[in-house]
Enzyme design. Structure first.
Site, mmCIF file in Angstrom:
data_model
loop_
_atom_site.group_PDB
_atom_site.id
_atom_site.type_symbol
_atom_site.label_atom_id
_atom_site.label_comp_id
_atom_site.label_asym_id
_atom_site.label_seq_id
_atom_site.Cartn_x
_atom_site.Cartn_y
_atom_site.Cartn_z
ATOM 1 N N GLY A 281 -9.293 5.388 2.702
ATOM 2 C CA GLY A 281 -9.867 6.055 3.874
ATOM 3 C C GLY A 281 -11.195 5.476 4.314
ATOM 4 N N ASN B 238 -10.301 0.404 1.175
ATOM 5 C CA ASN B 238 -9.140 0.272 2.053
ATOM 6 C C ASN B 238 -9.513 0.606 3.487
ATOM 7 O OD1 ASN B 238 -7.812 -0.164 -0.316
ATOM 8 N ND2 ASN B 238 -6.336 1.479 -0.059
ATOM 9 N N VAL B 239 -9.155 -0.298 4.385
ATOM 10 C CA VAL B 239 -9.474 -0.119 5.802
ATOM 11 C C VAL B 239 -8.209 -0.385 6.616
ATOM 12 C CG1 VAL B 239 -10.889 -0.933 7.722
ATOM 13 C CG2 VAL B 239 -11.836 -0.910 5.397
ATOM 14 N N ASP C 244 0.822 -1.211 0.000
ATOM 15 C CA ASP C 244 0.000 0.000 0.000
ATOM 16 C C ASP C 244 0.862 1.270 0.000
ATOM 17 O OD1 ASP C 244 -2.602 0.925 -0.063
ATOM 18 O OD2 ASP C 244 -2.711 1.222 2.105
ATOM 19 N N HIS C 245 0.451 2.259 -0.765
ATOM 20 C CA HIS C 245 1.054 3.601 -0.756
ATOM 21 C C HIS C 245 2.580 3.611 -0.729
ATOM 22 C CE1 HIS C 245 -2.538 5.993 -0.401
ATOM 23 N NE2 HIS C 245 -3.011 5.131 0.493
ATOM 24 N N THR D 152 -7.066 2.103 9.817
ATOM 25 C CA THR D 152 -7.164 2.612 11.192
ATOM 26 C C THR D 152 -8.125 1.767 12.036
ATOM 27 O OG1 THR D 152 -6.730 4.797 10.292
ATOM 28 C CG2 THR D 152 -7.605 4.719 12.526
ATOM 29 N N GLY E 159 -7.153 7.768 8.265
ATOM 30 C CA GLY E 159 -7.211 8.030 9.710
ATOM 31 C C GLY E 159 -8.640 8.303 10.145
#
Ligand code: 13P
Length: 312
Positions: A216, A237-238, A82-83, A240, A182
């Protein structure tokens, strides 16, 4: 079934009106929790690692653990980086057996984003069936080492979305539409549904070329999630949410069993809490029972072949 191509899985999701949960994990307990919950609900699933845990645990270790857990599971599963804006790490993860790589070039200008993303795409496609996610515009908030203030955020320009997808060659497309990494700072974050719908029409209107990704996930209201799924969001995408579940359950267990000193029991409590959140997301995304549909008959391909090549 098991280790699968992310694109194939998400094209099915996009065309059949459901989405697949992509869960960021930081350890093996979370990985097992996510897969176990998905198996119980017969849901396709994506495991993701952000850059810091990827470097800490090492791509080779994560990919080996993933293969061991996923290949024996009767649901299609992918392993996604990811990222990442580090080309060398993207390539290392692809070599190690990740099935999907996200090159995050959102901090670069358009042409540089295209150029760098293309390099990752060429590398991954050259290895076989490893797919790539690219991002246009910037998602605010904090995800691992990526921190974007609201003042720096730029939503995806629909007019350039198809050009980005075609020139970079990405398999999956993450347009910034106002979601944030977040915890949301406001009760009702401004999500640009119209922009999302427009982008999906432009990119995937004729046929699904690059399923859309929503970043997010944590904190989005159920009606927002359902609307984004209906508009074509294929991967949510999960991150936090699972971090909170893990840490809160661990804290709670230790606080109430202060003199026990049994790590296995802490792990069980953490695993249960993570599974509960994954179940919540499976309900939200409508992917329960979609394992066969999303898995095709190509299981045990990408990562296992690639892992075999890496270890040869
Ligand atoms: P959240 O931490 O808000 O769930 O975002 C996760 C994400 O988008 C990872 O790429």
């Amino acid at each position: 079934m098991s280790v699968n191509s992310a694109k194939e899985m998400l094209v099915v999701a996009a065309t059949r009106g459901f989405a697949v949960g992509a869960f960021n994990i930081t350890n093996i307990i979370q990985m097992e929790a996510v897969i176990e919950a998905a198996v119980a609900r017969r849901a396709p699933v994506i495991i993701q690692t952000s850059v810091t845990p990827t470097k800490f645990l090492r791509p080779e270790v994560i990919a080996a653990a993933f293969r061991a857990v996923a290949e024996s599971s009767p649901v299609p599963a992918c392993l996604h980086l990811d990222h990442c804006d580090d080309l060398a790490l993207c390539k290392r993860c692809a070599d190690a057996g990740y099935t999907n790589i996200m090159f995050d070039g959102s901090k670069f200008d358009f042409d540089e984003n295209v150029r760098l993303t293309r390099e990752v795409v060429d590398y991954c496609h050259g290895l076989g069936d490893i797919t790539v996610e690219g991002e246009l515009g910037t998602v605010t908030g904090v995800e691992d080492q990526v921190r974007v203030a609201e003042s720096e955020a730029e939503l995806c320009d629909p007019a350039r979305s198809l050009e980005f997808v075609e020139r970079s060659g990405v398999d999956l497309f993450a347009p910034a539409i106002g979601t944030a990494h977040g915890v949301y700072l406001t009760e009702n974050p401004k999500i640009d549904f119209e922009r999302f719908e427009k982008i999906n029409k432009i990119v995937n209107g004729q046929r699904v070329i690059a399923p859309l990704i929503v970043h997010g996930g944590t904190g989005l209201k159920p009606e927002v999630v359902r609307r984004l799924v209906a508009l074509g969001g294929a991967k949510f995408n999960v991150s936090t949410d699972l971090k909170y579940a893990l840490i809160d359950a661990t804290y709670e267990y230790i606080s109430t069993h202060r003199n026990e000193y049994n790590p296995g029991k802490i792990d069980i409590a953490a695993k249960r809490a993570v599974m509960e959140r994954v179940n919540y997301w499976i309900d939200m995304l409508g992917c329960e029972g979609k394992a066969e549909l999303a898995g095709g008959d190509r299981c045990g391909t990408a990562a296992s072949q690639n892992g075999a090549a890496a270890s040869a």
